[in-house]
Design an enzyme around this catalytic site. Sequence first.
Site, PDB file in Angstrom:
ATOM      1  N   HIS A 327       0.910  -0.557   0.130  1.00  0.00           N
ATOM      2  CA  HIS A 327      -0.097   0.367   0.175  1.00  0.00           C
ATOM      3  C   HIS A 327       1.085   0.578  -0.055  1.00  0.00           C
ATOM      4  O   HIS A 327       2.185   0.758   0.311  1.00  0.00           O
ATOM      5  CB  HIS A 327      -0.925   0.087   0.769  1.00  0.00           C
ATOM      6  CG  HIS A 327      -1.912   1.049   1.468  1.00  0.00           C
ATOM      7  ND1 HIS A 327      -1.532   2.265   2.177  1.00  0.00           N
ATOM      8  CD2 HIS A 327      -3.172   1.057   0.763  1.00  0.00           C
ATOM      9  CE1 HIS A 327      -3.020   2.977   1.550  1.00  0.00           C
ATOM     10  NE2 HIS A 327      -3.994   1.820   0.741  1.00  0.00           N
ATOM     11  N   ASP A 386      -7.782  -4.614  -0.359  1.00  0.00           N
ATOM     12  CA  ASP A 386      -8.005  -5.481  -1.615  1.00  0.00           C
ATOM     13  C   ASP A 386      -8.148  -6.384  -1.770  1.00  0.00           C
ATOM     14  O   ASP A 386      -9.079  -6.966  -2.333  1.00  0.00           O
ATOM     15  CB  ASP A 386      -8.180  -4.560  -2.779  1.00  0.00           C
ATOM     16  CG  ASP A 386      -7.930  -2.964  -2.827  1.00  0.00           C
ATOM     17  OD1 ASP A 386      -9.140  -2.814  -2.857  1.00  0.00           O
ATOM     18  OD2 ASP A 386      -7.171  -1.971  -3.221  1.00  0.00           O
TER      19      ASP A 386
END
Length: 450
Positions: A327, A386
Amino acid sequence: MVNFNEFLDKMSVVAEDNNRIDPEYYTKYEVKRGLRNSNGSGVLVGLTEIGEVHGYTIDENEKVPVEGKLYYRGIDVSQIVEGLQKDGRYGFEEVCYLLLFGRLPNKTELQDFVELLGNLRSLPDGFTEDMILKAPSPDIMNKLARSVLASYSYDDNPDDISIKNVLRQSIELIARFPTMVAYGYQAKSHYHDHNSLYIHPPRADLYTAENFLYMIRPDNKYTRLEAELLDLSLILHAEHGGGNNSTFAVHVVTSTGTDTYSAIAAAIGSLKGPKHGGANLRVMGMMEDIKKHVHDWNDDEEIKEYLKKIIKKEAYDRSGLIYGMGHAVYTLSDPRAVLLKKKAAELAAVKNMEDELNLYFKVEELAPKVFAEMKQSSKDISANVDFYSGFVYKMLNLPEPLYTPIFAIARIAGWCAHRIEELVSGQRIIRPAYKSVSGHKPYIPLEQRI
């Protein structure tokens, strides 16, 4: 007559060649590509009191990894979720209230707000027929953006950017997004996939997660656990600070003084991108590929070998990426992924999908080790939200075209909160600088051009 395809074949090469900038210029002029500093942190371009994403600290200009934290209006989201689950309550509406107004509601305020959202879910007269069914789209995000822009024409006061009017528009959009998405999907399913058309009127007595499942399913049926898991997903996707691409788009467009519908439509366009809201679809595709090629889902070595093939661009889409891992801000953990996978385990047990969920756990555990070994890197990598959200939607029997639109159903709350904050506190058009490196050239008369 000019052949359009031949023209495009020729001129696309020209357009690409004449838009390629020498990478050395970015270093020479110290350009913050992607609005990122050299140490990977984001360039500070604004202030916000709405959301805080905490994934590292800076010590002597170096990033120091820490466990991820996400705050809504200064409150740890983990504490919000813990409180809601302890009470056995749905919480998305409460989070919307918190983001919009900056504080938690009391019982009466929450009850009134929930009732208000329920009563505003129905679309304006003729909207479904004229704006959704008459122009079905194969992509629900594009249909949602069109529906938002079309809402301008159904608003008696669309351009007023007073806080009262923008707040009215925001609450209406939060209430109507699930209906727009559900109907957009049903139109796509019917006209493009040749399935039966189901248009279920929204129910004012249901919470947002319940109502969406009710509208999207032909038989209207859902379980309490399914609605709880969807509600949790909406809570975790509702806001993520002002720097994420779609929310920053809201700030940029809002700073021009334009209307609410234009600003939100821009955010939807941003969220659609596979590098942003569409990432969970890439995870799902990758995991289906792993399931197909890894014969023993409990064999760590076999999983590691296949992950190596993915990184070496020998497997899946040959991008070299393990989707759902890493991320831009979070380092040691993404708090949204931590909360989502914990709740997902409950539904996996009911749905008899524990073996598949355990494969996700294995990939989450092994991917950072494979990455470190293959790249000779000490960079901290963890699963992001996700990585699990697509699997959650799969367990909920939601079609893949709805995965990113569900993200939008949640994030509209954060977008609207940031729009209001920009109108109140920004008050200056956002205009960063771009330096021209083309050089100056003389104009050549038409007759002298080759």
